[in-house]
Design a protein around this motif. Sequence first.
Motif, PDB file in Angstrom:
ATOM      1  N   VAL A 167       0.833  -1.206   0.000  1.00  0.00           N
ATOM      2  CA  VAL A 167       0.000   0.000   0.000  1.00  0.00           C
ATOM      3  C   VAL A 167       0.865   1.251   0.000  1.00  0.00           C
ATOM      4  O   VAL A 167       0.617   2.198  -0.758  1.00  0.00           O
ATOM      5  CB  VAL A 167      -0.947   0.012   1.222  1.00  0.00           C
ATOM      6  N   ARG A 168       1.918   1.262   0.839  1.00  0.00           N
ATOM      7  CA  ARG A 168       2.802   2.436   0.888  1.00  0.00           C
ATOM      8  C   ARG A 168       3.504   2.649  -0.459  1.00  0.00           C
ATOM      9  O   ARG A 168       3.636   3.783  -0.919  1.00  0.00           O
ATOM     10  CB  ARG A 168       3.832   2.263   2.011  1.00  0.00           C
ATOM     11  N   GLU A 169       3.949   1.549  -1.081  1.00  0.00           N
ATOM     12  CA  GLU A 169       4.622   1.667  -2.366  1.00  0.00           C
ATOM     13  C   GLU A 169       3.669   2.192  -3.438  1.00  0.00           C
ATOM     14  O   GLU A 169       4.035   3.047  -4.250  1.00  0.00           O
ATOM     15  CB  GLU A 169       5.186   0.307  -2.777  1.00  0.00           C
ATOM     16  N   ARG A 349      -5.691  -0.873  -7.964  1.00  0.00           N
ATOM     17  CA  ARG A 349      -4.736  -1.706  -7.227  1.00  0.00           C
ATOM     18  C   ARG A 349      -4.668  -1.300  -5.747  1.00  0.00           C
ATOM     19  O   ARG A 349      -4.453  -2.146  -4.874  1.00  0.00           O
ATOM     20  CB  ARG A 349      -3.351  -1.619  -7.867  1.00  0.00           C
ATOM     21  N   LEU A 350      -4.841   0.008  -5.485  1.00  0.00           N
ATOM     22  CA  LEU A 350      -4.859   0.464  -4.096  1.00  0.00           C
ATOM     23  C   LEU A 350      -6.047  -0.123  -3.334  1.00  0.00           C
ATOM     24  O   LEU A 350      -5.929  -0.512  -2.166  1.00  0.00           O
ATOM     25  CB  LEU A 350      -4.914   1.996  -4.047  1.00  0.00           C
ATOM     26  N   LYS A 351      -7.201  -0.188  -3.989  1.00  0.00           N
ATOM     27  CA  LYS A 351      -8.378  -0.775  -3.339  1.00  0.00           C
ATOM     28  C   LYS A 351      -8.121  -2.240  -2.995  1.00  0.00           C
ATOM     29  O   LYS A 351      -8.451  -2.704  -1.901  1.00  0.00           O
ATOM     30  CB  LYS A 351      -9.593  -0.639  -4.254  1.00  0.00           C
ATOM     31  N   GLU A 356      -6.466  -6.294   1.188  1.00  0.00           N
ATOM     32  CA  GLU A 356      -5.510  -7.268   1.703  1.00  0.00           C
ATOM     33  C   GLU A 356      -4.997  -6.854   3.083  1.00  0.00           C
ATOM     34  O   GLU A 356      -4.859  -7.686   3.981  1.00  0.00           O
ATOM     35  CB  GLU A 356      -4.340  -7.415   0.739  1.00  0.00           C
ATOM     36  N   VAL A 357      -4.694  -5.543   3.242  1.00  0.00           N
ATOM     37  CA  VAL A 357      -4.218  -5.044   4.537  1.00  0.00           C
ATOM     38  C   VAL A 357      -5.296  -5.240   5.604  1.00  0.00           C
ATOM     39  O   VAL A 357      -5.020  -5.677   6.736  1.00  0.00           O
ATOM     40  CB  VAL A 357      -3.833  -3.560   4.439  1.00  0.00           C
ATOM     41  N   LYS A 358      -6.529  -4.934   5.240  1.00  0.00           N
ATOM     42  CA  LYS A 358      -7.636  -5.063   6.202  1.00  0.00           C
ATOM     43  C   LYS A 358      -7.804  -6.514   6.635  1.00  0.00           C
ATOM     44  O   LYS A 358      -7.976  -6.805   7.816  1.00  0.00           O
ATOM     45  CB  LYS A 358      -8.922  -4.547   5.563  1.00  0.00           C
ATOM     46  N   GLU A 359      -7.734  -7.414   5.662  1.00  0.00           N
ATOM     47  CA  GLU A 359      -7.880  -8.826   5.975  1.00  0.00           C
ATOM     48  C   GLU A 359      -6.718  -9.317   6.843  1.00  0.00           C
ATOM     49  O   GLU A 359      -6.914 -10.027   7.850  1.00  0.00           O
ATOM     50  CB  GLU A 359      -7.936  -9.627   4.674  1.00  0.00           C
TER      51      GLU A 359
END
Length: 388
Positions: A167-169, A349-351, A356-359
């Motif tokens: 996400v940061r990238e 792609r951010l969504k 993925e981060v949330k999961e």
Amino acid sequence: MLRELAVQNLALIEDVRVELAPGFCAWTGETGAGKSLLLGAIGLLLGDRGSADLIRAGQDELRVTGRFELGRPEQRDAAAAILQTPVDEDELVLTRRLSRSGRSSALVNEQPVAIGTLRRLGEMFVDVHGQRESYSLLQPAYQLELLDAFGRLTDHRAKYVSAAERVRELRRRHKDLADARQVRQRELALVRFEREELDAAGLKPGERDAIEKERQKLANAQALAAFNTSVANRLADDEGAVSAVLGKLLKEAGKWAALDKKLADVAKRLEALKPEVQDLADTCRDLADSFEANPKRLDEIDRRVQLLTKLEAKYGKPADELVVYRATLDAKERELQGQEDDLAGIDARLKEAFAEVKEAASVLSKARGKVAKKLAAEAQKHLADLQM
């Protein structure tokens, strides 16, 4: 793990060397014995600020040296990352010097480093516990590291860290492309305009030299025709032309050829010149007919020369180099358009990355909750055992 500490000229300490064996070690002693000085020496060794007031009276420099054992591969990897050089040995020797002039220096394995490097190594090697607090245990990030290590949640944590880094990238990529979008769109419009302009010009390699020569021929067509006509006349058509003179000379040479063999050779050579002169005269007549004034074609060439001159001045390149430059514009357009398309697709792609981060965060949080409940239960059990 600290295995050896050597201190010279620190306050009341003249020269002390302390070795620490594996396992639990403790420094004990009455008030004023020097325990705090040794802790201060460790602080200096690990990047704390120092002053000339700490130097023993009558000395010009204090020196603290510590030998740290790297017992685990991950410690060597972490040290190598901080030092930005491979660490092959199982120990590091850190040295800190402070002079009376206030100058401070640091060494790691006899190699100079910044004081900040000592500080970063110190955060990895040493944690100082006081009577009422532990510095590292007060940091939430360190607390989570302990919790994850205890619960063996390394895989869950790594998955979350990987998703968060993605996400940061993507955010960094989005920001870079968005910040440069206005400039990129101007470059893209310019590339397309230049491509259309050069395509419309229909440039060809070597064209400039070719049309310049044709232009010179057309501009001097009458003079060229007159020259070739004059040559043909003087060789064959005018009274007293070269061909007539050769005929007379050939007759006279024929009279005298029988008297001298060399004169016979002269006659033969004169005979050989006749067809060459006639052929040259015919060639010049044909050339004279080919050099015709063509104002329409000359006007076309003048306009073409003007266009090439304008393009050369605009782009700052000769016409032949413009042909090469045109060939690079397609690749440049694809590159710029690719960046535009990339920017358009990053939001999607951010969504996905956020999902993925949330999961990953949800899975890690639930696992940490189970570990925390287990710890709480064990703590209550120990407390109950103590109260019995």
